[in-house]
Design an enzyme around this catalytic site. Structure first.
Site, PDB file in Angstrom:
ATOM      1  N   LYS A  17       0.893  -1.182   0.000  1.00 35.75           N
ATOM      2  CA  LYS A  17       0.000   0.000   0.000  1.00 35.75           C
ATOM      3  C   LYS A  17       0.919   1.217   0.000  1.00 35.75           C
ATOM      4  CE  LYS A  17      -1.890   3.080   1.836  1.00 35.75           C
ATOM      5  NZ  LYS A  17      -1.663   4.469   1.364  1.00 35.75           N
ATOM      6  N   GLU A  37       9.435   1.899  11.117  1.00 33.39           N
ATOM      7  CA  GLU A  37      10.495   2.873  10.784  1.00 33.39           C
ATOM      8  C   GLU A  37       9.834   4.244  10.787  1.00 33.39           C
ATOM      9  OE1 GLU A  37      13.608   2.214  10.385  1.00 33.39           O
ATOM     10  OE2 GLU A  37      13.552   0.032  10.202  1.00 33.39           O
ATOM     11  N   CYS A  78      14.072  11.078   6.661  1.00 30.76           N
ATOM     12  CA  CYS A  78      13.915  10.679   8.064  1.00 30.76           C
ATOM     13  C   CYS A  78      15.198  10.865   8.863  1.00 30.76           C
ATOM     14  CB  CYS A  78      13.443   9.232   8.149  1.00 30.76           C
ATOM     15  SG  CYS A  78      14.524   8.086   7.283  1.00 30.76           S
ATOM     16  N   GLU A  84       9.490  17.083  14.454  1.00 31.90           N
ATOM     17  CA  GLU A  84      10.005  16.792  13.112  1.00 31.90           C
ATOM     18  C   GLU A  84       9.331  17.724  12.115  1.00 31.90           C
ATOM     19  OE1 GLU A  84       8.813  13.121  11.056  1.00 31.90           O
ATOM     20  OE2 GLU A  84      10.911  12.813  10.524  1.00 31.90           O
TER      21      GLU A  84
HETATM   22  P1  NAD Z   1       2.406   8.827   7.000  1.00 32.04           P
HETATM   23  O1  NAD Z   1       2.505   8.153   8.308  1.00 32.04           O
HETATM   24  O2  NAD Z   1       1.457   9.958   6.846  1.00 32.04           O
HETATM   25  O3  NAD Z   1       1.984   7.785   5.859  1.00 32.04           O
HETATM   26  C1  NAD Z   1       2.759   6.638   5.582  1.00 32.04           C
HETATM   27  C2  NAD Z   1       1.867   5.567   4.985  1.00 32.04           C
HETATM   28  O4  NAD Z   1       0.932   5.138   5.976  1.00 32.04           O
HETATM   29  C3  NAD Z   1       1.039   6.019   3.789  1.00 32.04           C
HETATM   30  O5  NAD Z   1       1.025   4.986   2.832  1.00 32.04           O
HETATM   31  C4  NAD Z   1      -0.340   6.222   4.395  1.00 32.04           C
HETATM   32  O6  NAD Z   1      -1.380   6.088   3.471  1.00 32.04           O
HETATM   33  C5  NAD Z   1      -0.362   5.109   5.417  1.00 32.04           C
HETATM   34  N1  NAD Z   1      -1.330   5.280   6.518  1.00 32.04           N
HETATM   35  C6  NAD Z   1      -1.781   6.430   7.069  1.00 32.04           C
HETATM   36  N2  NAD Z   1      -2.666   6.164   8.064  1.00 32.04           N
HETATM   37  C7  NAD Z   1      -2.776   4.816   8.138  1.00 32.04           C
HETATM   38  C8  NAD Z   1      -3.535   3.931   8.946  1.00 32.04           C
HETATM   39  N3  NAD Z   1      -4.358   4.362   9.907  1.00 32.04           N
HETATM   40  N4  NAD Z   1      -3.384   2.594   8.762  1.00 32.04           N
HETATM   41  C9  NAD Z   1      -2.550   2.116   7.815  1.00 32.04           C
HETATM   42  N5  NAD Z   1      -1.831   2.909   7.004  1.00 32.04           N
HETATM   43  C10 NAD Z   1      -1.931   4.247   7.165  1.00 32.04           C
HETATM   44  O7  NAD Z   1       3.885   9.243   6.614  1.00 32.04           O
HETATM   45  P2  NAD Z   1       4.371  10.142   5.383  1.00 32.04           P
HETATM   46  O8  NAD Z   1       3.935  11.541   5.638  1.00 32.04           O
HETATM   47  O9  NAD Z   1       3.978   9.453   4.122  1.00 32.04           O
HETATM   48  O10 NAD Z   1       5.967  10.014   5.506  1.00 32.04           O
HETATM   49  C11 NAD Z   1       6.778  10.894   6.212  1.00 32.04           C
HETATM   50  C12 NAD Z   1       7.206  10.279   7.533  1.00 32.04           C
HETATM   51  O11 NAD Z   1       7.905   9.048   7.300  1.00 32.04           O
HETATM   52  C13 NAD Z   1       8.165  11.127   8.332  1.00 32.04           C
HETATM   53  O12 NAD Z   1       7.787  11.134   9.674  1.00 32.04           O
HETATM   54  C14 NAD Z   1       9.496  10.411   8.172  1.00 32.04           C
HETATM   55  O13 NAD Z   1      10.434  10.642   9.197  1.00 32.04           O
HETATM   56  C15 NAD Z   1       9.071   8.992   8.112  1.00 32.04           C
HETATM   57  N6  NAD Z   1      10.109   8.154   7.486  1.00 32.04           N
HETATM   58  C16 NAD Z   1      10.836   7.297   8.289  1.00 32.04           C
HETATM   59  C17 NAD Z   1      11.848   6.517   7.730  1.00 32.04           C
HETATM   60  C18 NAD Z   1      12.661   5.576   8.579  1.00 32.04           C
HETATM   61  O14 NAD Z   1      13.320   4.708   8.016  1.00 32.04           O
HETATM   62  N7  NAD Z   1      12.634   5.682   9.895  1.00 32.04           N
HETATM   63  C19 NAD Z   1      12.109   6.610   6.364  1.00 32.04           C
HETATM   64  C20 NAD Z   1      11.353   7.490   5.595  1.00 32.04           C
HETATM   65  C21 NAD Z   1      10.341   8.259   6.167  1.00 32.04           C
END
Ligand code: NAD
Length: 505
Positions: free
Chosen positions: A191, A266, A300, A398
């Protein structure tokens, strides 16, 4: 196009692309509801295409296809060498299409093309790496118990795994999960983030071209609260590997508890880069600039907090200001662009709001300039928040944009205390020429990954991930294949007629 072409000038343009469909059981298809959503180019804020919006119906369909492919299809029983031919073929096909994938990624996310090319090449390496890794390292252990037993372990795939990914480096992060999941013999429902569907669709096309058996790999586009939540809730999904925001991770863990799923998290970061007075300042400067402004600051592991020793602060900040002024802001498709637009309007507004908060909290804000002709895009210029303190909102939360809080410290103890005084613990960077201090500080900073005198250089073998609110579990190397995508099973074999207790005697 081969990797060798990565330095060529891009001729890519901003254009509409074909609409994106779901990929389920080896078929590209629309959502049963007929619903779709618009995908917007962050450089122009114009619609690029529309994307089929899957929800519970399509998640159920994809999980059922993946379950069947695992239990009844050839994937689960395939010889290792044969399965790895598919994995290697995916890597080769990615290499053949590096340029097209990079262009789609830049179009979708606003990331500079020079950076998306490198990330795409790395995505191919994710498949090659896990093909090698599984062939050479995925084996069990044997435990001899006197002359009575041999106990041995085998590592079995889990079944259907759900992969939920963010928009900030989509293709790289998707392949970072898909490669070990498939290489270890699982089947997958991906997804992708709704804000960056193009390269996940490209991955589906590549996997389709590689002729993986139907149902082994599925992509359901859609929103987190519907498609994502249905994947997390599905009883036949054995595990969820998630990368995204901390708050989403927490929701997913709660929802996954109902079906006792294994989860890997992550999450976000607020990583410190600490410069001691004895550091190689020019190299530290290069690293600090790269670490916060590459990937448009939407990274991240970004060093969003710069901790400077008071004796080098003024010199360092002066040089930093010059670097910020000279960062080339522009069209993501232009190979000379260093900083592109942020992913979407809402995120752009959020990042700008943090800069306003910084001003209110007393920071001096120093920024580059966005060229007038770029005003249609979601551009936030490279931004320094000078005279920040570690307690400020902008040092604690963040921001996920090209914004770095600059904080002064006096002693090593103070630097470590500040580095640790945030809820996150993903990465950290230490700059010093004192070898003892380098190790000491790296060991004292609460983060999953520390670099000493280096920027964020990836080694696919290392455990990648964070502590505290930055995550649970690790990806990468043998951590992915032993600790997440497989389950150990122990088999106890008697090799003698050992004593068996007589019940009741
Ligand atoms: P997000 O949490 O908004 O969304 C990530 C994914 O989760 C999307 O596909 C979204 O549709 C899905 N999602 C949202 N709500 C959900 C739910 N209730 N159930 C299941 N899936 C759901 O994150 P984003 O804005 O897309 O990404 C940015 C974030 O990702 C930042 O906080 C960044 O630090 C983090 N990030 C972490 C790493 C790491 O390796 N630690 C790497 C890259 C990004």
């Amino acid at each position: 196009m081969a990797n060798g072409a990565v330095e060529n000038k891009s001729t890519a343009v901003h254009k509409k692309v074909d609409d994106v469909k779901l990929y389920i059981n080896g078929q590209f298809k629309e959502a049963a509801s007929g619903r779709s959503f618009e995908n917007v180019n962050p450089f122009t804020n114009e619609v690029i295409n529309s994307v089929a919006e899957g929800d519970k119906t399509e998640i159920d369909e994809a999980v059922s296809a993946a379950d069947k492919a695992f239990k009844e299809g050839p994937w689960g029983s395939m010889k290792l060498a044969e399965r790895m031919k598919y994995i290697d073929r995916i890597a080769d096909l990615i290499d053949e299409e590096v340029e097209e994938i990079a262009v789609l990624e830049s179009l979708d996310t606003g990331l500079p093309i020079k950076q998306t090319r490198k990330m795409t090449a790395r995505a191919a390496e994710n498949f090659r790496f896990y093909s090698r890794m599984v062939q050479t390292k995925l084996h069990g252990e044997a435990y001899q118990v006197d002359d009575e037993f041999i106990n041995y372990t085998v590592y079995k795939p889990l079944g259907v795994v759900g992969l939920i990914t963010p928009w900030n480096a989509p293709f790289m992060l998707e392949t970072w999960k898909v490669a070990p999941a498939l290489a270890t013999g699982n089947t997958v429902v991906l997804k992708p983030a709704e804000l960056s569907p193009l390269t996940a669709n490209k991955l589906a096309e590549i996997i389709d071209k590689a002729e993986l058996p139907e149902g082994v790999f599925n992509v359901v586009h859609g929103f987190g609260e519907t498609a994502g939540a249905s994947l997390v809730a599905h009883p036949d999904v054995k595990a969820i590997s998630f990368t995204g925001e901390t708050v989403t991770g927490s929701t997913i863990i709660k929802n996954a508890a109902d079906t006792l799923k294994k989860t890997s998290m992550e999450l976000g970061g607020k990583s410190p880069l600490i410069v001691f007075e004895d550091a190689d300042l020019d190299r530290a400067l290069d690293a600090a600039v790269w670490g916060i402004f590459s990937f448009n600051g939407e990274r991240c592991t970004a060093n969003s907090r710069l901790l400077l020793h008071k004796n080098v602060k003024d010199e360092f900040v002066e040089k930093l200001k010059k670097r910020v002024e000279n960062i080339k802001i522009g069209d993501p498709m232009d190979t000379s662009t260093q900083l592109g637009p942020l992913i979407e309007k809402n995120h752009f507004e959020k990042v700008k709001k943090y800069i306003d908060i910084a001003r209110e909290e007393g920071c001096e804000v120093v920024q580059g300039t966005v060229p007038e002709e770029m005003k249609a895009g979601n551009f936030v210029p490279p931004t320094l928040l000078l005279n920040a303190t570690n307690e400020m909102t902008v040092s604690q939360e963040e921001i996920f944009g090209p914004v770095m809080a600059v904080i002064e410290f006096e002693t090593e103890e103070e630097a470590v205390a500040m580095a640790n005084d945030v809820k996150y613990g993903l990465a950290g960077y230490v700059w010093t020429n004192d070898i003892k201090r380098g190790h000491r500080v790296a060991q004292a900073v609460d983060a999953g990954m520390l670099w000493v005198n280096s920027q964020n250089v990836r080694d696919l073998r290392i455990p990648f991930g964070g502590m505290k609110d930055s995550g649970i579990g690790r990806e990468g190397g043998h951590f992915a294949i032993f600790e997440f995508y497989t389950e150990p099973k122990v088999i106890h074999v008697a090799i003698s007629d050992h004593h068996i207790p007589q019940f009741g005697k």
